[in-house]
Design an enzyme around this catalytic site. Structure first.
Site, PDB file in Angstrom:
ATOM      1  N   GLY B 478       0.831  -1.208   0.000  1.00 32.45           N
ATOM      2  CA  GLY B 478       0.000   0.000   0.000  1.00 32.45           C
ATOM      3  C   GLY B 478       0.856   1.246   0.000  1.00 32.45           C
ATOM      4  N   ILE B 625      11.187  13.496  -2.669  1.00 33.40           N
ATOM      5  CA  ILE B 625       9.884  12.835  -2.642  1.00 33.40           C
ATOM      6  C   ILE B 625       9.704  12.154  -3.998  1.00 33.40           C
ATOM      7  CG2 ILE B 625       7.389  13.178  -2.475  1.00 33.40           C
ATOM      8  CD1 ILE B 625       8.960  13.619   0.163  1.00 33.40           C
ATOM      9  N   GLN B 634       0.855   8.328   2.451  1.00 34.52           N
ATOM     10  CA  GLN B 634       1.569   7.659   3.539  1.00 34.52           C
ATOM     11  C   GLN B 634       1.592   8.541   4.787  1.00 34.52           C
ATOM     12  OE1 GLN B 634       3.975   4.417   3.529  1.00 34.52           O
ATOM     13  NE2 GLN B 634       1.890   4.190   2.824  1.00 34.52           N
ATOM     14  N   LYS B 698      14.658   9.749   1.363  1.00 32.00           N
ATOM     15  CA  LYS B 698      14.626   9.075   2.664  1.00 32.00           C
ATOM     16  C   LYS B 698      13.251   8.476   2.922  1.00 32.00           C
ATOM     17  CE  LYS B 698      16.379  12.681   4.941  1.00 32.00           C
ATOM     18  NZ  LYS B 698      17.098  13.546   5.903  1.00 32.00           N
ATOM     19  N   GLU B 702       6.701   5.793   7.695  1.00 41.04           N
ATOM     20  CA  GLU B 702       6.406   5.724   9.134  1.00 41.04           C
ATOM     21  C   GLU B 702       6.530   7.083   9.802  1.00 41.04           C
ATOM     22  OE1 GLU B 702       8.227   1.324  10.055  1.00 41.04           O
ATOM     23  OE2 GLU B 702       9.649   2.934   9.745  1.00 41.04           O
TER      24      GLU B 702
END
Lengths: 172, 739
Positions: B478, B625, B634, B698, B702
């Protein structure tokens, strides 16, 4: 026991010797229509939402033998990869999903929900009970039976609002 | 067709990247908000997840659960069960596992179905012709036990905590700094056990053909999962293939091989036919992993100007006996905030509860919100605005190691976020703003998640018709892997993205690090970039130029004043690049992290104690990005995960036997649609981190979770004038303080 399920317009005669088969498992395991997902098998997550005789239900919470003669719409009946319904296209455009597992249930739920609003069914968020408007809070409330752990909720709301606007508020 | 012309490129990340290659490419597709290429399959129900597309003749399995907390299984009414309709086998096999593997284990977890370590542990497997028959027979199982549950350890306070030396650190003299400080806080917070609750239950269908096992399962790290499964079965990894084309959410719960994969493989071998096992939702809760509960003591102190002089962070966590993983609560504490006196403590209790494992952002997800809530308490004690207080305490270099930061955009995120959110409108006095029954407050948090790289390989094949194929065993849970890997290959090869096909989720493909620890996109993406670069080198040869002088765009190759179609350059040949990225010294010499700041407005009902998140805003810096749309999603998902952590999510363990009391989605509360307001997200698109990898990107999967709960709890403190130190902040806790 023979049960006739009309799924996405096609009648299927199922010989169900075992009455314990849920409508969800009948779709997934007997008819190989695996677009309808099993998330909890408990009526708690909404991933298995289908439309039966015009109303959205959790297909895990009902037995297949109870649906002899019923008209059932699943995600496979909404649109195919090459011919997507406006609501499906809006989910892609607004990224209304990530892992995609709750998505068929979200789209089935939204399809039926827009029809409920069109028919004037009120919800907890409805101010004027006679005339619900498709506000963001109405969408949020009416879609709260469909859990998305990836948590695309704001994008789902955007997708539904967008699709409803493009189709004049009716089901996609 | 001819054999491919193969070329390889391996890069070890020892030095900072100076080429910034993606910025020199011409296609302009990386970083754009491209729609997910697999989107049409997912919205039409035609993407195939683990428990679907069963091979002909598939039988169904269902696990029998232990009804004791600790002891041994001494017998089972096997004959009775075997006589039930449709039952094909009742299996108790020493290769069965106690709990899923931890992420990256690459070996079997603890094995054996006889010794019981927690209530709900799978102790036998019933296989039958149909799902209904298997379930019915498994529920009729009557195991005999030698029950030692009275000796089980359930409550964390009653255990002796291990204190591994490598997980403690100290510098300066924190006690003295606390005594001499102008302002200090010494507070304890606790967070409960939590559950990943991915929407797709853990499932696997296994079949053997010519001595080789194929498992279609729901897994995140296929290369190590295949090794775990092979080790559990006692066979060569070459005999194992795992397929996970689509994974219905993981959040860490599918990092390691699980009961369903091992059980289905054993059963399929015994019965010589395919076997499918989908864990029931209740089994997912009680027999996979949880996030450990934590108790945390935070000590912070500062001088009269609000400059921090000390920071202490101690954490008490738990796991099953013998498990190497323990929630790394303090992971970000050593480097985030200033202060020359520092103490880190990490203590592990061994409990008879469902095993603990990685759940989205292990460590920072529960550590950062607590240190950040304590920062808010210290700012208040010092009489300094929380934004200003944090800005005063961002260190120049990692204060624990002295290493420079590879990039630190924390201050930028805080300043930009404060402006976007309208922080200046914050109620200056806690508990002072009221709208009828609702108390209104603003809160904010710094957001920090370490950045990591994992060794990864990918193959990129440029075909004679000018289309490309990207292959790696990377998964898309996902997270957007299909999107970003397609974009990277398209960018490097100068192709419109619809001419690139990305194939993932097959352990037979080149090995990647998989999805875990926010490493996936940057690691597998770098390998795709290197593989495509290798292909570019071959194209440059054919164009008679150096690779840096080659421009690829819209399916053509341009060198100097010559432009040719790729098909023409390829002249019927297939060019195949294999790219490998390896971890190197860059991570040892510089502290790497992704950064952010979040801002929240809450309304707290003085009548019911209900907390509404009215506004939530986040600014994030994570290097380049790769896809603005999937990265934003996310972050949105992380922030909403944080709403759940702050207000809803809590596993209740029965204090008597450790039972997982609320093991379903009606009683383990995750956020639903109406719990979530509009969410405002800004990504710093100009950020680059040359120390991270050749893409200078990066982790972002999370990051956004690592702070949200603090922004919310700090807003609640601002609204009510009360600090809440026990998560989640439910109505009862609010009402108790509001009186």
């Amino acid at each position: 026991m023979d049960v006739t399920l009309t799924v996405n317009g096609t009648p299927h005669v199922l010989n169900l010797e075992d009455p314990r088969v849920s409508l969800l498992d009948a779709l997934r395991q007997r008819l190989d229509l695996t677009g309808t997902k099993k998330g909890c098998d408990h009526g708690q997550c909404g991933a298995c939402t289908v439309i039966v005789n015009g109303r959205r239900i959790n297909s895990c919470m009902t037995l297949a033998v109870m649906h002899d003669g019923d008209e059932i719409t699943t995600i496979e009946g909404i649109g195919t990869p090459g011919d997507l319904a406006p609501l499906q296209q809006a989910f892609i455009r607004h990224d209304g999903f990530q892992c995609g597992y709750c998505t068929p249930g979200q789209i089935m739920s939204a399809t039926a929900m827009l029809e409920e609003v069109r028919q004037g069914w009120p919800s907890q968020m409805t101010g004027d009970l006679g005339r619900p408007e498709l506000t963001d809070d109405e969408i949020r409330e009416r879609m709260s039976g469909n859990i998305c752990r990836c948590s695309c909720y704001p994008n789902i709301v955007d997708a539904i609002r967008d699709a409803a606007g493009r189709t004049g508020g009716t089901a996609a | 067709m001819s054999n491919p012309i193969e070329v390889t490129l391996t890069h070890r990340m020892n030095l900072p990247d100076e080429e910034n290659l993606l910025d020199r490419m011409a296609q302009g597709v990386v970083s754009t908000p491209m729609d997910r290429p697999e989107g049409p399959l997912k919205v039409s129900g035609t993407a195939t997840y683990a428990d679907e597309d069963h091979p002909p003749g598939t039988a169904y399995g269902w696990f029998v659960r232990a009804a004791i907390t600790s002891g041994r299984v001494t017998g089972l009414n096997t004959r009775e069960l075997e006589a039930m309709p449709g039952v094909l086998a009742v299996i108790r096999d020493n290769r069965m596992i106690r709990n899923p593997a931890q992420g990256g284990d690459a070996k079997s977890p603890h094995q054996g179905p006889s010794e019981v370590f927690y209530k709900g542990q799978p102790i036998a497997l019933v296989v039958a012709e149909t799902f209904e028959q298997a379930r019915d027979a498994a529920l009729a199982a009557r195991p005999d036990y030698k029950d030692r549950s009275d000796r089980a350890v359930i409550l964390p306070t009653r255990t002796d905590y291990e204190k591994p030396r490598s997980k403690q650190s100290s510098q300066g003299n924190l006690d003295k700094a606390m005594r001499n400080a102008a302002f200090a806080v010494d507070v304890e917070y606790d967070t409960p056990s939590m559950s990943h609750a991915a929407m797709e239950p853990h499932a696997a269908v296994a079949w053997w053909q010519d001595g080789r096992l194929t498992v279609r399962g729901s897994y995140q790290m296929l290369n190590s999962n295949a090794q775990e499964l092979a080790d559990a079965l006692g066979i060569s990894v070459k005999k194992v293939r795992i397929l996970s084309r689509y994974v219905g959410g993981g959040f860490g719960s599918k990092l390691g091989i699980g009961h369903e994969g091992v059980g289905a493989a054993i059963a399929a071998q015994k019965l010589d036919r395919p076997v499918a096992i989908a864990l029931h939702r209740r089994q997912v809760f009680e027999a996979t992993h949880r996030r450990s509960e934590t108790r945390q003591r935070v000590r912070l102190c500062c001088d009269a100007d609000g400059r921090m002089t000390g920071i202490g962070h101690e954490a008490w966590v738990s796991n099953l006996p013998g498990e190497t993983f323990s929630e790394p609560v303090t992971q970000a504490t050593p480097f985030t905030w200033a202060g020359e006196n520092r103490e880190i403590g990490h203590y592990i209790g061994r409990l008879n509860l469902t095993g603990a494992g990685s759940m989205r952002a292990p460590g920072e997800a529960v550590g950062v919100p607590i240190t950040d809530a304590a920062m808010d308490e210290l700012a208040e004690a010092a009489g300094i605005d929380p934004v200003e207080f944090r800005l005063r305490n961002i260190p120049e270099a990692d204060p624990s190691s002295g290493k420079p930061f590879s990039s630190n955009r924390l201050a930028d995120c805080i300043r930009i976020g404060a402006e976007r959110f309208g922080w200046s409108g914050r109620p200056k006095v806690p508990g002072s703003r009221r709208e009828g029954e609702w108390l209104i407050g603003f809160g904010m948090s710094g957001v920090i998640r370490v950045n990591m790289l994992g060794d990864s390989t990918a193959r990129v094949t440029l075909r004679p018709d000018g289309t490309a194929l990207v292959e790696t065993d990377m998964t898309d849970i996902g997270t957007g892997s299909y999107s970003v890997l397609t974009q990277i290959a398209a960018e490097m090869l100068g192709l419109p993205p619809d001419r690139v096909t990305t194939v993932l989720g097959d352990s037979d493909l080149p090995p990647s690090i998989g999805s875990g620890g926010s490493r996936g996109a940057a690691s597998s993406g770098s390998s795709v970039m290197l593989a495509a670069r290798a292909v570019r080198g071959k194209l440059a040869e054919r164009m008679g130029c150096d690779e840096e002088d080659l421009t690829l765009k819209d399916g053509t190759a341009i060198a100097g004043n010559r432009q040719r179609d790729l098909a023409d350059v390829l002249a019927g040949d297939i060019l195949q690049g294999t790219g490998t990225i390896k971890r190197g010294a860059a991570e040892a010499h510089h502290r790497q992290s992704s950064w952010g700041a979040e801002f929240c407005e809450v309304a707290v009902s003085s009548v019911t104690g209900e907390v509404h998140v009215r506004r939530l805003s986040g600014v994030f810096a994570a290097g380049r990005i790769l896809n603005a749309k999937t990265a934003r999603s996310q972050c949105m998902g992380g922030m909403i995960f944080g709403i759940g952590q702050a207000l809803h999510e809590e596993v209740f363990h029965d204090a008597r036997d450790g039972s997982f009391m609320n093991r379903d989605l009606a009683e383990y509360h995750v956020p639903a649609n109406l719990d979530v307001p509009h969410i405002d997200i800004e990504l710093l698109m100009d950020d680059r981190d040359p120390y991270a990898n050749p893409m200078q990107a990066k982790g972002i999967g999370e990051l956004a979770l690592c702070g949200t709960a603090a922004a919310i709890v700090n807003a609640i403190a601002n609204a009510t004038g009360h600090r809440f130190r026990s998560f989640p902040i439910t109505l009862d806790k609010v009402l108790e303080k509001l009186g």
